[in-house]
Design a protein around this motif. Structure first.
Motif, mmCIF file in Angstrom:
data_model
loop_
_atom_site.group_PDB
_atom_site.id
_atom_site.type_symbol
_atom_site.label_atom_id
_atom_site.label_comp_id
_atom_site.label_asym_id
_atom_site.label_seq_id
_atom_site.Cartn_x
_atom_site.Cartn_y
_atom_site.Cartn_z
ATOM 1 N N LEU A 120 16.265 1.283 -47.283
ATOM 2 C CA LEU A 120 14.974 1.723 -46.730
ATOM 3 C C LEU A 120 13.839 0.930 -47.356
ATOM 4 O O LEU A 120 12.896 0.533 -46.663
ATOM 5 C CB LEU A 120 14.762 3.205 -47.036
ATOM 6 N N TYR A 121 13.946 0.705 -48.672
ATOM 7 C CA TYR A 121 12.919 -0.054 -49.378
ATOM 8 C C TYR A 121 12.783 -1.450 -48.769
ATOM 9 O O TYR A 121 11.670 -1.922 -48.500
ATOM 10 C CB TYR A 121 13.287 -0.132 -50.858
ATOM 11 N N LEU A 123 13.580 -2.380 -45.734
ATOM 12 C CA LEU A 123 12.974 -2.278 -44.405
ATOM 13 C C LEU A 123 11.468 -2.119 -44.516
ATOM 14 O O LEU A 123 10.700 -2.759 -43.797
ATOM 15 C CB LEU A 123 13.549 -1.060 -43.678
ATOM 16 N N ALA A 124 11.032 -1.240 -45.437
ATOM 17 C CA ALA A 124 9.601 -0.959 -45.570
ATOM 18 C C ALA A 124 8.855 -2.184 -46.071
ATOM 19 O O ALA A 124 7.785 -2.537 -45.556
ATOM 20 C CB ALA A 124 9.384 0.227 -46.517
ATOM 21 N N ILE B 56 8.829 6.087 -48.686
ATOM 22 C CA ILE B 56 9.214 4.835 -48.023
ATOM 23 C C ILE B 56 9.021 4.964 -46.518
ATOM 24 O O ILE B 56 8.595 4.016 -45.851
ATOM 25 C CB ILE B 56 10.667 4.464 -48.384
ATOM 26 N N VAL B 59 5.438 4.266 -45.611
ATOM 27 C CA VAL B 59 5.136 2.837 -45.562
ATOM 28 C C VAL B 59 5.757 2.210 -44.321
ATOM 29 O O VAL B 59 5.129 1.441 -43.594
ATOM 30 C CB VAL B 59 5.640 2.130 -46.840
ATOM 31 N N LEU B 60 7.010 2.574 -44.064
ATOM 32 C CA LEU B 60 7.745 1.965 -42.947
ATOM 33 C C LEU B 60 7.084 2.290 -41.616
ATOM 34 O O LEU B 60 6.866 1.411 -40.782
ATOM 35 C CB LEU B 60 9.182 2.484 -42.975
#
Lengths: 342, 205
Positions: A120-121, A123-124, B56, B59-60
């Motif tokens: 996820l990190y 992707l973000a 997260i 942010v995403l």
């Protein structure tokens, strides 16, 4: 080590983390420099040319010479430009490309931050790279730059969705968001890596990765025959070089992620004697180099996509494919054949 | 003051500054960028609460997708700031009233007994193997499955409505059908012609 620890006192964790960051970023930047050299050489040979061969032995010092040349040049800020954002844009482009490396594992133990939600990190953080491009285009106060940045933003946002769905497949197969666990889920030879059960996603992820990094054949953001050089047309000297570095750093990042998630990371090609002698780190490097070669090969082979075709490919082909495959993976996981995926 | 507190104040200060600049800055593009900064600092605050999935995801979703599209639109608008500021003094009383109401409502909610530290204590530190994402997922699909599904349906309706509102077919627009393009065979485009070869007359003498 104990002496250093005593020297820095309570600041030690920060200093130690900083040292590790430097140990990742410096080889990264060197790799970027020599990737540009490799690109010119590979494409040169593919087009029956020689490529750079003047500076140093077989042109090996060419990237150093290019770097020095760019550093010596003046950074011109256009008179109508928004000065602060104009300077900020290259920084915003390269920072996510480097920050994403924090969670990339290099071998089972070697990783800067072994966080639980590593995928996820990634992707973000990678989704923030588009800001540099947008801001560069807007702050330049130039029509070409603005058109380039609009193209790029639309393209990156579209392909990110397909990319995200491909990663959903990976996390379903590995049942974890942690990149180390994802690689450990692919233990064994080439047939136990995820590229096989997730083949459509592997292809979609790689092609979306090419589109995300604005590389040929998806490089309409800088299409030189239409909009000069796209979003960085007004940049010169080191500010331009930073955009260039960011593009190549992103390429290496996508290559590393593809190798980790679909090509088994540090697992050897076959799990038998001569292959297992080679250390896992070298296997990972070999896989990254292979994927990078694919990037260069694509650039030398394919003509540029038309813009509406890019959009069609992203929205009408890739997203449905990944959506269907997510359902297939989910369905198979409920049957006795679930071992085929994990 | 320990490390987490220092991080909290750092992110809070940036968040308040960014939020303030969103409403005070004159340039709409700057305002959108400050909003991005505000989202980013808020996600930093959530990280200190051990809500890493939400942080997260913020942010995403907001920084990586929503604000990009927002910026996209704002950049292409030709906004005349003087025109926007024209009715400032006329609207001020109404705006002040709304702002006071909002502040009062927030004070009632946040100041009441349902929001103190004794009701919502600081999160307990979790062991290393704890996965916030897994926890959230299992909660969403067991205890809260109906609200979750409901939210999903509402989103779907919104998507369809947005597409239905904006989609219109122009009669005179030309476009290509890729399926047709792919189906084209060589025979459709090229005709091979048999021609008798004849000896070229000698041009060089």
């Amino acid at each position: 080590m104990a002496y250093l620890q005593a020297l820095f006192g309570y600041m030690w964790p920060a200093v130690w983390a900083l040292a590790k960051i430097v140990a990742i970023v410096v080889p990264m930047l060197l790799a970027v420099a020599y990737l540009t050299y490799a690109e010119r050489k590979v494409i040169g040979y593919m087009q029956v040319r020689i490529g750079p061969n003047r500076v140093g032995y077989k042109g090996l010092l060419q990237p150093i010479a290019d770097g020095i040349k760019l550093m010596m040049k003046e950074i011109i800020i256009p008179s109508g430009a928004n000065k602060f954002l104009f300077v900020l844009a290259p920084v915003l482009t390269i920072a996510p490309a480097l920050a994403a490396w924090a969670v990339i594992p290099f071998s089972p133990q070697v990783v800067l931050a072994n966080v639980d939600a590593g995928l996820l990190y990634i992707l973000a953080i990678t989704s923030m790279g588009v800001y540099g491009v947008i801001i560069a285009g807007w702050a330049s106060n130039s029509k070409y730059a603005f058109l380039g940045s609009l193209r790029s933003a639309a393209q990156i946002v579209s392909y990110e969705i397909a990319m995200g769905f491909a990663l959903v497949g990976v996390l379903m197969a590995a049942q974890s968001l942690n990149l180390t666990d994802i690689v450990n889920g692919q233990k064994g030879g080439i047939f136990s890596w995820y590229w096989l059960p997730l083949f459509p996603m592997f292809i979609v992820y790689f092609i979306s990765g090419v589109a995300e990094t604005n590389r040929a054949p998806f490089d309409v953001a800088e299409g030189e025959s239409e909009i000069v050089a796209g979003f960085h047309v007004e940049y010169s000297g080191m500010a331009f070089a930073v955009f260039f570095l960011a593009e190549y750093a992103n390429m290496i990042l996508i290559a590393a992620l593809t190798s980790l998630m679909f090509l088994g990371g540090w697992n050897p090609l076959f799990n038998i004697a001569p292959f297992t002698w080679i250390p896992g780190f070298v296997w990972l490097l070999l896989k990254i180099a292979f994927v990078l070669f694919l990037f260069l090969w694509l650039r030398a082979t394919f003509p540029r996509y038309r813009y509406d075709q890019i959009m069609r490919l992203g929205w009408k082909v890739f997203i449905p494919i990944t959506l269907v495959w997510v359902v297939v993976v989910g369905a198979v996981m409920q049957t006795p054949y679930a071992y085929l995926i994990h | 003051m320990n490390f987490v507190t220092a991080v909290f104040y750092f992110f809070s200060a940036i968040l308040i500054f960014a939020a303030f600049r969103v409403v005070t800055t004159r340039n709409p593009v700057h305002a959108a960028l400050f909003l991005v900064l505000a989202f980013f600092s808020a996600s930093g605050l959530w990280l200190t609460l051990e809500a890493e999935f939400l942080a997260i995801a913020l942010v995403l979703v907001y920084v990586g997708a929503v604000m990009v599209l927002f910026l996209f639109v704002v950049m292409m608008l030709d906004i005349n700031i003087d025109r926007l500021r024209e009715g400032f003094w006329n609207y001020l009383p109404l705006a002040a009233l709304v702002a006071t109401m909002l502040a009062l409502e927030m004070a009632i909610v946040l100041g009441s007994r349902s929001f103190g530290l004794n009701i919502i204590p600081a999160p307990i530190a979790h062991p290393a193997g704890y996965s916030n994402t897994k926890e959230l997922g299992s909660l969403l699909y067991t205890d809260y499955v109906y609200p979750f599904e409901l939210a999903a349906v509402i989103l779907l309706v919104a998507i369809i409505a947005a597409i239905a509102l904006t989609m219109r077919r122009r009669k005179n627009s030309k476009y290509q059908d890729p399926a047709e393009q792919v189906k084209v065979k060589r025979e459709d485009r090229v005709r091979m012609v048999e021609m008798a070869t004849d000896q070229p007359s000698s041009t060089r003498s």
